[in-house]
Write an enzyme that holds these catalytic residues in place. Structure first.
Site, PDB file in Angstrom:
ATOM      1  N   LYS A 142       4.901  -3.506  -5.725  1.00  0.00           N
ATOM      2  CA  LYS A 142       4.505  -2.296  -4.997  1.00  0.00           C
ATOM      3  C   LYS A 142       5.747  -1.722  -4.321  1.00  0.00           C
ATOM      4  CE  LYS A 142       0.982  -0.925  -1.533  1.00  0.00           C
ATOM      5  NZ  LYS A 142      -0.076  -1.465  -0.638  1.00  0.00           N
ATOM      6  N   SER A 159      -4.491   0.954  -1.241  1.00  0.00           N
ATOM      7  CA  SER A 159      -3.281   1.694  -1.501  1.00  0.00           C
ATOM      8  C   SER A 159      -2.439   1.163  -2.663  1.00  0.00           C
ATOM      9  CB  SER A 159      -2.411   1.717  -0.244  1.00  0.00           C
ATOM     10  OG  SER A 159      -1.972   0.409   0.088  1.00  0.00           O
ATOM     11  N   SER A 179      -6.171  -3.127   0.591  1.00  0.00           N
ATOM     12  CA  SER A 179      -5.302  -2.443  -0.376  1.00  0.00           C
ATOM     13  C   SER A 179      -4.923  -3.248  -1.609  1.00  0.00           C
ATOM     14  CB  SER A 179      -4.027  -1.960   0.316  1.00  0.00           C
ATOM     15  OG  SER A 179      -4.302  -0.831   1.108  1.00  0.00           O
TER      16      SER A 179
END
Lengths: 504, 103
Positions: A75, A150, A174
């Site tokens: 990420k 997210s 997330s």
């Protein structure tokens, strides 16, 4: 497509070359990421060099480690030395960190090969990736829908077959929510189990890094590699890391599984006692709750003792979280002031530079949360908002402790709904409700994970959430493996029909 | 806070934006007053809870007195760090005047 476990085994024994594995995955990214937009950056050349050194090690008789030659994506809020780490924000669009996050070091040391950095909601604030400054990621199951967030880029990358493994961060769901929406496995470990050193901070008392994988065994393998104490993170837990793989084969016979009544509408046909009795919390789709009850039935059939349990504080989790997390964010994001790194918009003096930089660098949702947090902490409102939310956090801790006195693990939905369409949840409270079922574990710090279990509306994947007490990852994984064995097969992602399964 | 009162006013949002050092137009202040108001309205459900006997929880895992070994680490390379700065000179970060006027 191979599992990470199979790739590592083949590369370690010299059956396959890391370079060949890498090209197969880079080919899929090349072919399909223009549709999905899972990646902010693809580090193809760096990956080729890393794969070549793995192959060289094998040919010299050295073992590159348990993830030898396994392509991995991080990420884009995890620091990678010399590689852009943008947090999907204009603020950090051109920033390359001077060091690697501890998880990046651990993955590299285990032989994994970084292929790129994945898209996210700006600074990890969101549940759909629609808040990325660089455009949203699309769900491989339906390109008109969100992948969740997210960590939507990491989830979509695994679901699309771009990488067998990816890491995400989970502050309010997330990792787990996008895993559910993309039909894969995602783990939020116990707070402190995995070092946060080098993870760009959002809400420091909640943030935790964890893996995404197509199956439970790969997720367990990745979790084992990144877990452990790190002197660089003072909140990291100094206890030994168990053999998570060994937990997968253990049966669930005799394990006590509690279905959280508030998040599933209580028992069915009066077969489960406890609170709830049809009081399904607002916004949770009935067919999702039904999949959770089916998962509980499957565990009962495998020998678990299943009951219904009330965890009353979960109904207040959303509110507590959306006061505490913005409060912590307002402090953490104060560092983006145009001085030391990232964007600067010049002003007549320092304060004007700060204001103009933050105006231009932050997106709408990030500004809203910084101001909400600043307000919740401000004189005259601190007790009513932040202070009260922290007491609710204690209430959540106590309610979970009470539930774990009677049960080894708990079950709930991961997401209250299947993947939704772009723009469908533009109202902030509607978007925040995506995190209803995942937030309680961030408040308590306990581990939780999402495992695919059947489909819901429009044949889209549904995730069941397994929750365990602090450092209960082994039991959680035992149950996850059992659920995976019992789960109905998922349909293939829509984009696979375009040729991804053909390989490169 | 009565039920009829807005949870946050435009003046309060303007104040908070100043504290957070975010430049906003008046149209944006209106927009964020709506956004923050919806979240704070929802937060009123906490008023129903009796939390007098519940202590606050700031940190989820009980770790205390965390010390690391007192050994020197490897510092980041100064040039590598300053290369990422918007402006730097003489091995330092460069900023506009702090107190206004000419530096």
């Amino acid at each position: 497509m191979s599992t990470a476990k199979a790739i590592a085994q083949d590369v370690r024994t010299g059956t396959r070359r890391a370079a060949a594995v890498l090209e197969e995955y880079l080919g899929r990214i090349e072919l399909h990421d223009s549709d999905i937009h899972a990646f902010n950056t693809v580090t193809a050349e760096q990956a080729r060099a890393a794969a070549a050194s793995i192959d060289a090690a094998v040919s010299q008789g050295r073992d590159p480690g348990p993830l030898a030659g396994v392509p991995i994506a991080f990420k884009d809020n995890m620091c990678t030395r010399g590689v852009p780490t943008t947090c999907s924000s204009r603020m950090l669009e051109t920033w390359s960190p001077p060091y690697d996050a501890t998880v990046v070091q651990a993955m590299t040391a285990a032989g994994a090969v970084m292929v790129g950095k994945t898209n996210l909601d700006e600074f990890a604030m969101g549940s759909s990736t629609e808040h990325s400054a660089f455009g949203p990621t699309r769900n491989p199951y339906d390109l008109t829908r969100v992948p969740g967030g997210s960590s939507g880029g990491s989830a979509a990358a695994v679901a699309a077959g771009f990488v067998p493994l990816a890491l995400g961060s989970d502050t309010g769901g997330s990792i787990r929510q996008p895993a559910a929406l993309c039909g894969i496995v995602g783990i939020k470990p116990t707070y402190g189990r995995v070092s946060r050193y080098g993870l760009v901070a959002f809400a420091s008392s909640f943030d935790q890094i964890g893996p995404f994988a197509a199956d439970v065994a790969d997720a367990a393998l990745a979790l084992e590699v990144i877990s452990g104490h790190d002197p660089g993170d003072s909140t990291s837990i100094p206890t030994a890391v168990p053999d998570y793989d060994a937990a997968l084969g253990k049966g669930v016979e005799g394990l006590r599984v509690g279905v959280i009544s508030e998040l599933t509408g209580g028992g069915r046909n009066g077969s489960r006692n406890g609170g709830g009795n049809g009081n399904l919390l607002e916004g949770i789709d009935a067919d999702i709750a039904e999949r959770v009850l089916e998962a509980a039935d499957a565990l009962a059939e495998a020998g678990a003792v299943v009951g219904s349990v009330s965890v009353p504080a979960v109904t207040y989790g959303l509110t507590a979280y959306y006061l505490i997390a913005p409060a912590e964010a307002s402090s953490n994001l104060a560092r983006y002031d145009g001085t030391r790194y990232g964007l600067r918009i010049d002003g007549a003096d320092v304060e004007e530079m700060n204001r103009l930089t933050r105006r231009a660098g932050f997106g709408d949702e990030v500004k809203a949360r910084i101001m909400l947090g600043t307000f919740a902490l401000s004189a005259g409102y601190y007790d009513a908002y932040y202070g009260k939310a922290q007491r609710v956090r204690m209430l959540t801790r106590r309610d979970f402790d009470a539930a774990y006195a009677d049960y080894d693990v708990l079950l709930s939905p991961t997401s209250p709904c299947v993947a939704f369409r772009f723009g469908e949840r533009s109202d902030p409270m509607t978007m925040y409700r995506c995190d209803t079922c995942t937030i309680p574990s961030n408040l308590s710090g306990d581990p939780a994970m999402s495992v695919p279990f059947g489909t819901g509306t429009d044949d889209l994947p549904v995730g069941v959430q397994i929750l365990a007490p602090a450092l209960g990852e082994e039991t959680m994984l035992t149950v996850a493996a059992a659920l995976e064995r019992a789960a109905p097969p998922l349909p293939a992602p829509q984009m696979a029909a375009g040729g991804a399964s053909g390989g490169a | 806070m009565g039920d009829q009162t807005a949870a946050i006013s435009t003046d309060q949002v303007a104040h908070v934006a100043r504290l957070a050092r975010i430049e906003l137009t008046s149209a944006e202040i209106d927009h964020y007053t709506g956004h923050l108001g919806r979240v704070l309205d929802h937060a009123r459900e906490l008023e129903d809870l009796d939390l007098a006997e519940v202590p606050p929880l700031a940190h989820p895992y009980p770790l205390q007195n965390v010390f690391r070994d007192d050994v020197a680490g490897a510092p980041s390379d100064r040039d590598e760090v300053l290369n990422q700065a918007p402006a730097a000179s003489d091995g330092q970060f460069e900023v506009p005047p702090v107190l206004g006027g000419e530096a």
